[in-house]
Design a protein around this motif. Structure first.
Motif, PDB file in Angstrom:
ATOM      1  N   ALA A  21       0.831  -1.211   0.000  1.00  0.00           N
ATOM      2  CA  ALA A  21       0.000   0.000   0.000  1.00  0.00           C
ATOM      3  C   ALA A  21       0.866   1.263   0.000  1.00  0.00           C
ATOM      4  N   SER A  22       1.984   1.216   0.702  1.00  0.00           N
ATOM      5  CA  SER A  22       2.849   2.394   0.830  1.00  0.00           C
ATOM      6  C   SER A  22       3.548   2.754  -0.473  1.00  0.00           C
ATOM      7  N   GLN A  23       3.572   1.849  -1.432  1.00  0.00           N
ATOM      8  CA  GLN A  23       4.177   2.160  -2.731  1.00  0.00           C
ATOM      9  C   GLN A  23       3.464   3.317  -3.421  1.00  0.00           C
ATOM     10  N   SER A  24       2.190   3.508  -3.124  1.00  0.00           N
ATOM     11  CA  SER A  24       1.453   4.617  -3.746  1.00  0.00           C
ATOM     12  C   SER A  24       2.059   5.964  -3.354  1.00  0.00           C
ATOM     13  N   MET A  25       2.652   6.045  -2.166  1.00  0.00           N
ATOM     14  CA  MET A  25       3.268   7.303  -1.742  1.00  0.00           C
ATOM     15  C   MET A  25       4.430   7.658  -2.659  1.00  0.00           C
ATOM     16  N   ASP A  54       7.070  11.179  -6.472  1.00  0.00           N
ATOM     17  CA  ASP A  54       7.964  11.256  -7.622  1.00  0.00           C
ATOM     18  C   ASP A  54       7.342  11.933  -8.845  1.00  0.00           C
ATOM     19  N   ASP A  55       6.055  12.237  -8.786  1.00  0.00           N
ATOM     20  CA  ASP A  55       5.376  12.871  -9.910  1.00  0.00           C
ATOM     21  C   ASP A  55       5.213  14.362  -9.622  1.00  0.00           C
ATOM     22  N   PRO A  56       5.906  15.226 -10.361  1.00  0.00           N
ATOM     23  CA  PRO A  56       5.810  16.669 -10.080  1.00  0.00           C
ATOM     24  C   PRO A  56       4.402  17.227 -10.275  1.00  0.00           C
ATOM     25  N   HIS A  57       3.554  16.515 -10.987  1.00  0.00           N
ATOM     26  CA  HIS A  57       2.181  16.975 -11.205  1.00  0.00           C
ATOM     27  C   HIS A  57       1.242  16.541 -10.074  1.00  0.00           C
TER      28      HIS A  57
END
Length: 137
Positions: free
Chosen positions: A55-59, A64-67
Motif C-alpha cells: 500500500a505504501s508504494q502509492s506514496m 515522484d510525480d511533479p504533477h
C-alpha cells in the motif's frame, strides 16, 4: 515476536503485537468517526506488514510525480529543509489504513519524523482545503 519492518522502518511493538494476535482490526466506522471526525471517507485497515509495504508504494508514485503536488507527499532527502506537516515525508512513513473506495486516495500513516521508536499517526485531509490535501496529526 520479531520486530517487523516496512520500508526500512520498524513497526511499533504494540502494532506488531496486535497483528501477530489477529487483533489489528477496524473498530467500526462510528468509532473512527469519533476519533478522527474530520476524516470523511470510510477506511480499511491494512492487515499486515507485507500489505503495508504494498500500500505504501502509492506514496512513492505521488512523491515522484511533479504533477501530484496536490497530495503533499515528497521525499525529505531531496529537500533543503526538513519536511513538516502539512507535508508527508514518504521516506519516513508507512500506510496503515486506506480509503475503502478506490479513487478516494485518503490514508492514515505512521509518521516517523517525530520519533523513530514511537511514530505519530497522521491522516490525509482533503476536506479542510479542497484545493490541496494536507496531512495532519
Amino acid at each position: 515476536m520479531a520486530p517487523s519492518t516496512v520500508r526500512g522502518l520498524t513497526l511499533p511493538a504494540p502494532l506488531t503485537s496486535l497483528i501477530d494476535r489477529g487483533l489489528w482490526r477496524h473498530p467500526g466506522d462510528e468509532v473512527l468517526a469519533k476519533i478522527i471526525p474530520w476524516f470523511q471517507n470510510q477506511l480499511s485497515f491494512v492487515p499486515n506488514p507485507e500489505q503495508m509495504a504494498y500500500a505504501s508504494q502509492s506514496m512513492d508514485m505521488f512523491a515522484d510525480d511533479p504533477h501530484s503536488a496536490f497530495f503533499r507527499q515528497a521525499r525529505g532527502s531531496r529537500g533543503v529543509a526538513p519536511l513538516e506537516l502539512p507535508w508527508l515525508d514518504v521516506e519516513q512513513a508507512v500506510l496503515i489504513a486506506t480509503t475503502r473506495t478506490p479513487g478516494d486516495d485518503g490514508a492514515l500513516a505512521l509518521d516517523y519524523r517525530t520519533d523513530p521508536s514511537d511514530p505519530r499517526i497522521v491522516g490525509s485531509d482533503f476536506w479542510t482545503d479542497p484545493l490541496l490535501c494536507q496531512w495532519r496529526a
